[in-house]
Design an enzyme around this catalytic site. Structure first.
Site, PDB file in Angstrom:
ATOM      1  CD  GLU A 152      13.617  25.992 121.247  1.00 28.10           C
ATOM      2  OE1 GLU A 152      14.272  25.289 122.051  1.00 28.10           O
ATOM      3  OE2 GLU A 152      14.169  26.783 120.463  1.00 28.10           O
ATOM      4  CE1 TYR A 156      16.488  27.121 125.812  1.00 31.45           C
ATOM      5  CE2 TYR A 156      14.941  25.392 125.196  1.00 31.45           C
ATOM      6  CZ  TYR A 156      15.929  26.297 124.852  1.00 31.45           C
ATOM      7  OH  TYR A 156      16.343  26.382 123.540  1.00 31.45           O
ATOM      8  CG  ASP A 215      21.023  26.139 125.360  1.00 32.28           C
ATOM      9  OD1 ASP A 215      21.919  27.009 125.559  1.00 32.28           O
ATOM     10  OD2 ASP A 215      20.863  25.587 124.255  1.00 32.28           O
TER      11      ASP A 215
END
Length: 300
Positions: free
Chosen positions: A44, A127, A145
């Site tokens: 990520e 996030y 996102d």
């Protein structure tokens, strides 16, 4: 844009999305069974503003080299920046190194599973914290996102584009779509993101392949064009970001410290070059040796 009302029934059928994702999800390595929370956190971090095809080989090499947070924590920042290569935004690599150190020393070398603890780690924002909790540990939490925002804007709100982001509104919109069960909610979160990445794309959406086409408000409205202000296109050529990258390339490709003359050769604008080198020094991505040369952190 009005938030989705919490009526208890999602405007998108979770079964349609989950079934589609189960049958069509790309076989990305960080989705493989047995991938740890650390593997998901690294992926990520790397995937922020960087395409999958560039991230995949680097991620695979990192997992071979540093399979646990303590492995990365034991490396120098210079080694980490070399391994980061051309993924861009190298401060992400430094932050990941700092995060690895905290996980190794304060969390038993295991990435935390809850959003609040993840948010306490260096460089981990809303996030990333939610993505790790959901994709690594199967928690129920909205993950938002650009791709997810676009899917929600079109399928739920009937708009061609999501417009300016709003963390509170965007999280509420996605949370309203998720099933109550953790595992199904986590799968649907992955499905929403995948849908935006491969089907509901910004410029050429493949609407006829969409598993929720029948429920899509944008499709029912005739797919109206985005009516908001024009989006700014980020340029790269000639920016400080490009110059910083060129300076770092010299250091990554050198076995040891380099001279100022070697750095000066990569960019003709002395003022911009000096400004970028100063910013790299301030950010801790470059260090100056006692004899006036320059090196990656910990490599002199």
């Amino acid at each position: 844009m009005t938030a989705v009302p919490k009526t208890g029934a999602s405007p998108l059928d979770p079964d349609d999305l989950i079934d589609w994702f189960t049958a069509n999800a790309r076989p990305l390595p960080w989705r493989a069974p047995g991938t740890t929370g650390w593997g998901v956190l690294v992926s990520e971090t790397m995937l922020q503003q960087t395409p999958v095809k560039r991230v995949q080989p680097v991620w695979e090499e990192w997992m071979r080299r540093w399979p646990k947070p303590s492995d990365l924590a034991a490396a120098t920042q210079g080694e980490v920046l070399r391994a980061w290569g051309k993924l861009g935004y190298p401060r992400r690599a430094v932050r990941l190194h700092e995060t690895a150190t905290v996980i190794a020393t304060e969390h038993g070398d295991v990435v935390p599973s809850d959003v609040e603890t993840l948010l306490s780690l260096p460089g981990v924002g809303e996030y990333t914290a939610r993505a790790v909790a959901v994709f690594a540990y199967g928690k129920r939490a909205p993950v938002v996102d650009t791709n997810v925002r676009r899917v929600v804007a079109r399928a739920v709100h009937g708009a061609g584009d999501a417009g300016p982001p709003s963390t509170k509104r965007d999280l509420a919109d996605v949370a309203a779509l998720l099933p109550e069960e953790d595992a199904r909610a986590a799968t649907m979160s992955a499905a929403l993101m995948e849908l935006g990445q491969v089907i509901c794309t910004a410029r050429s959406p493949l609407c006829q392949q969409c598993p929720v086409l029948a429920d899509c408000a944008w499709n029912r409205a005739g797919r109206p064009a985005y009516a908001g202000p024009p989006k700014k296109v980020q340029k790269f050529a000639g920016t400080d970001r490009q110059v910083r990258g060129k300076l770092l390339d010299v250091l990554r490709n050198s076995p040891g410290p380099v001279t100022r003359e070697q750095l000066d050769a990569v960019w003709s604008d002395a003022g911009q070059r000096d400004r970028c080198l100063d910013s790299l020094l301030v950010d801790g991505l470059v260090e100056q040796t006692d004899d006036g040369r320059f090196a990656l952190p910990g490599e002199h």
